[in-house]
Write a protein that holds these residues in place. Structure first.
Motif, PDB file in Angstrom:
ATOM      1  N   ALA A 150       5.859   0.221 -11.566  1.00 28.82           N
ATOM      2  CA  ALA A 150       6.450  -0.636 -10.539  1.00 28.82           C
ATOM      3  C   ALA A 150       7.251   0.180  -9.528  1.00 28.82           C
ATOM      4  CB  ALA A 150       7.350  -1.691 -11.187  1.00 28.82           C
ATOM      5  N   CYS A 151       7.451  -0.424  -8.363  1.00 27.08           N
ATOM      6  CA  CYS A 151       8.213   0.248  -7.310  1.00 27.08           C
ATOM      7  C   CYS A 151       9.686   0.397  -7.669  1.00 27.08           C
ATOM      8  CB  CYS A 151       8.072  -0.517  -5.993  1.00 27.08           C
ATOM      9  SG  CYS A 151       8.578  -2.256  -6.080  1.00 27.08           S
ATOM     10  N   PRO A 182       5.380  -4.154   5.899  1.00 28.02           N
ATOM     11  CA  PRO A 182       4.690  -3.259   4.953  1.00 28.02           C
ATOM     12  C   PRO A 182       5.545  -3.030   3.713  1.00 28.02           C
ATOM     13  CG  PRO A 182       5.566  -1.991   6.793  1.00 28.02           C
ATOM     14  CD  PRO A 182       5.893  -3.430   7.071  1.00 28.02           C
ATOM     15  N   GLN A 183       4.898  -3.042   2.563  1.00 29.65           N
ATOM     16  CA  GLN A 183       5.561  -2.820   1.289  1.00 29.65           C
ATOM     17  C   GLN A 183       4.965  -1.569   0.665  1.00 29.65           C
ATOM     18  OE1 GLN A 183       8.049  -5.506  -0.233  1.00 29.65           O
ATOM     19  NE2 GLN A 183       8.092  -5.258   1.982  1.00 29.65           N
ATOM     20  N   GLN A 205       9.053  17.558  -4.228  1.00 33.32           N
ATOM     21  CA  GLN A 205       8.475  16.848  -5.375  1.00 33.32           C
ATOM     22  C   GLN A 205       9.213  15.558  -5.689  1.00 33.32           C
ATOM     23  OE1 GLN A 205       9.242  20.118  -5.232  1.00 33.32           O
ATOM     24  NE2 GLN A 205       8.040  21.349  -6.688  1.00 33.32           N
ATOM     25  N   THR A 206      10.503  15.467  -5.331  1.00 34.82           N
ATOM     26  CA  THR A 206      11.265  14.264  -5.676  1.00 34.82           C
ATOM     27  C   THR A 206      10.759  13.035  -4.933  1.00 34.82           C
ATOM     28  OG1 THR A 206      12.937  14.718  -3.971  1.00 34.82           O
ATOM     29  CG2 THR A 206      13.339  15.608  -6.195  1.00 34.82           C
ATOM     30  N   GLY A 207       9.909  13.215  -3.942  1.00 34.32           N
ATOM     31  CA  GLY A 207       9.336  12.084  -3.230  1.00 34.32           C
ATOM     32  C   GLY A 207       8.004  11.630  -3.778  1.00 34.32           C
ATOM     33  N   ILE A 208       7.522  12.269  -4.853  1.00 34.61           N
ATOM     34  CA  ILE A 208       6.218  11.905  -5.427  1.00 34.61           C
ATOM     35  C   ILE A 208       6.393  10.744  -6.398  1.00 34.61           C
ATOM     36  CG2 ILE A 208       4.311  12.702  -6.871  1.00 34.61           C
ATOM     37  CD1 ILE A 208       4.779  15.512  -5.759  1.00 34.61           C
ATOM     38  N   GLU A 209       5.671   9.670  -6.147  1.00 34.13           N
ATOM     39  CA  GLU A 209       5.705   8.486  -7.019  1.00 34.13           C
ATOM     40  C   GLU A 209       4.306   8.236  -7.557  1.00 34.13           C
ATOM     41  OE1 GLU A 209       8.019   4.968  -5.870  1.00 34.13           O
ATOM     42  OE2 GLU A 209       6.147   3.836  -6.017  1.00 34.13           O
ATOM     43  N   GLY A 266       0.810  -1.203   0.000  1.00 34.39           N
ATOM     44  CA  GLY A 266       0.000   0.000   0.000  1.00 34.39           C
ATOM     45  C   GLY A 266       0.841   1.249   0.000  1.00 34.39           C
ATOM     46  N   GLY A 267       0.181   2.387   0.226  1.00 35.61           N
ATOM     47  CA  GLY A 267       0.858   3.667   0.215  1.00 35.61           C
ATOM     48  C   GLY A 267       1.308   4.095   1.591  1.00 35.61           C
TER      49      GLY A 267
END
Length: 461
Positions: free
Chosen positions: A281-282, A243-244, A376-380, A227-228
């Motif tokens: 994908a992650c 947690p993933q 912003q660099t943490g936005i996936e 999850g997020g």
């Protein structure tokens, strides 16, 4: 297919068609399947049956896993040929069918190799069985932390289902709660495992609504939950839950260019890292840090990504993900609302390409930020979206933290030491290696067995 595909729950007594069923739609909103949702009592009974069941002998598990992987990739299962299965996954999830086909092969390969690969995590000083002659003088044995693993599975990419196969290889009984977005892969895989020799009380599929989902975790010894940020926060301090969450994979392009001094020779790797797997994908790159001027790097990435075609997901040439139009517009709004002061190199006018049938292609986005610590660099996001930032030696490791995969294109051994020793960076690829590189037996986010297993001392007469 004129009739809806029935995706039954797979409980300890076989397939179960519930009265409560969720309609699974494709990216246009058209119904394609019904997924049975089981009540809390069914979950409780299913988990109790797993707990009572004996583990299969190790040699039988290995043979059954290999048979299951072969069947998953080749056979007709549950009325669906492998081609029908791949088409359905592509249509309901929006994943390019080339990615689904590659994932099918990867799942089969993983199933064949997982028993051997799991042993890579076993400490050199431990054996697998108390009967080993070494235990007569006293020795460590490698043993499970529990008997039952629960998995709350995601629906963004079929290949994630290779991970929980390791639990079966190690003798766990496994309960999978599938994603309602893409339940075809776990349904097919568990059906194949059962046909290959795993008992119905060894591995179960328990589709539920959100009100019942936590019961599966509570009833298991250990759980793996995808999850997020909300999932990460919920289970952060629970030692029984792994947690993933978001990967936030990154690339660092140092001033030495990894030895050749020319960043241009690495553009292919950067672009592929952003766009492979449809950017869903992650392990896809979401931020690129550049020592020096990031502008030409951002422009080169944007130019290459702009050339990718907009096609329906089942087209063999498709490389970009497709979403229902409303979902695509919601994701686009989130991106543009959070871009802030970033400079758009691609996608600033929007990323939604309406296919005219109720679905839309998610076009790539490239944004350039002014600081290495820009939020912003943490936005996936679930499509090729990358933030390009400046980086200097003075910035150090801090902007690169909290990363599943970091590709560091550098020859600076002191920097590499810091990156490898940083606890929040799970994997470090040194040189021209894409962030999506994975192999059986190589850790993904550590070895799953690090979570599933422990060592204990045994001495016997």
């Amino acid at each position: 297919m004129s009739e809806l595909i029935q995706l039954d729950a797979l409980g300890p007594n076989g397939a179960y068609r519930a009265s409560n069923r969720r309609t699974v739609t494709d990216v246009t909103g058209a119904p394609v399947a019904e997924l049975s949702l089981v009540p809390q009592l069914f979950v409780q009974r299913g988990m109790a049956a797993l707990r009572k069941a004996p583990a299969m002998p190790a040699d039988e598990r290995a043979a059954a896993l290999e048979r299951a992987g072969h069947a998953f990739a080749t056979a007709t299962i549950g009325g669906l040929s492998v081609e029908d299965y791949q088409h359905m996954v592509s249509r309901v999830s929006g994943i390019p069918i080339s990615v689904v086909r590659a994932a099918t092969t990867a799942i089969a390969r993983s199933a064949a190799e997982v028993c051997r690969a799991a042993q890579n995590a076993r400490p050199d000083g431990a054996v697998n069985d108390w009967r080993d002659p070494l235990t007569r003088q006293g020795h460590a044995i490698w043993t499970r932390r529990g008997d039952v693993l629960a998995v709350h599975a995601p629906g963004n990419e079929p290949e994630v289902h290779t991970l929980w196969l390791e639990a079966l290889a190690l003798g766990y009984k496994v309960a999978v709660r599938p994603s309602q977005r893409e339940p075809f892969t776990p349904h097919r895989l568990i059906s194949a495992l059962r046909e290959a020799g795993f008992g119905a009380d060894q591995v179960v599929l328990l589709p539920t609504d959100h009100s019942v989902a936590d019961e599966i975790v509570r009833a298991a010894d250990l759980a793996m939950v995808y999850g997020g940020e909300s999932v990460m926060k919920k289970y952060r301090n629970d030692v029984t839950v792994l947690p993933q969450g978001p990967g936030r994979s990154k690339i660092l392009l140092s001033g030495d260019g990894g030895g050749d001094g020319d960043w241009r020779s690495h553009v292919n790797t950067i672009v592929d890292s952003v766009s492979d797997y449809g950017g869903m994908a992650c392990v896809n790159t979401t931020a690129v840090f550049v020592e020096g001027d990031p502008t030409p790097v951002a422009e080169a990435i944007a130019e290459r990504l702009s050339e990718l075609p907009s096609l329906p997901p089942e087209d063999a040439r498709a490389v970009l993900p497709v979403q229902p139009l409303d979902s695509a517009k919601t994701m686009e709004k989130y991106l543009l609302d959070h871009a802030g002061d970033a400079t758009a190199r691609l996608g600033g006018d929007g990323v939604v390409d309406d296919l005219g049938d109720g679905s839309a292609v998610m076009r790539p986005a490239v944004f350039q930020v002014e600081r290495s610590d820009a939020p912003q660099t943490g936005i996936e996001l679930g499509f090729p979206c990358v933030w390009v930032a400046p980086w200097s030696q003075a910035d150090g490791v801090v902007p690169l933290k909290n990363t599943l995969v970091l590709t560091a294109i550098t020859c600076d051994e002191a920097l590499i030491d810091r990156l490898v020793n940083e606890p929040t960076i799970s994997n470090v690829y040194i040189g021209d290696h894409p962030t999506y590189w994975m192999r059986p037996g190589i850790p993904h986010d550590s070895y799953l067995a690090d979570f599933l297993m422990r060592s204990k001392a045994v001495i016997r007469d």
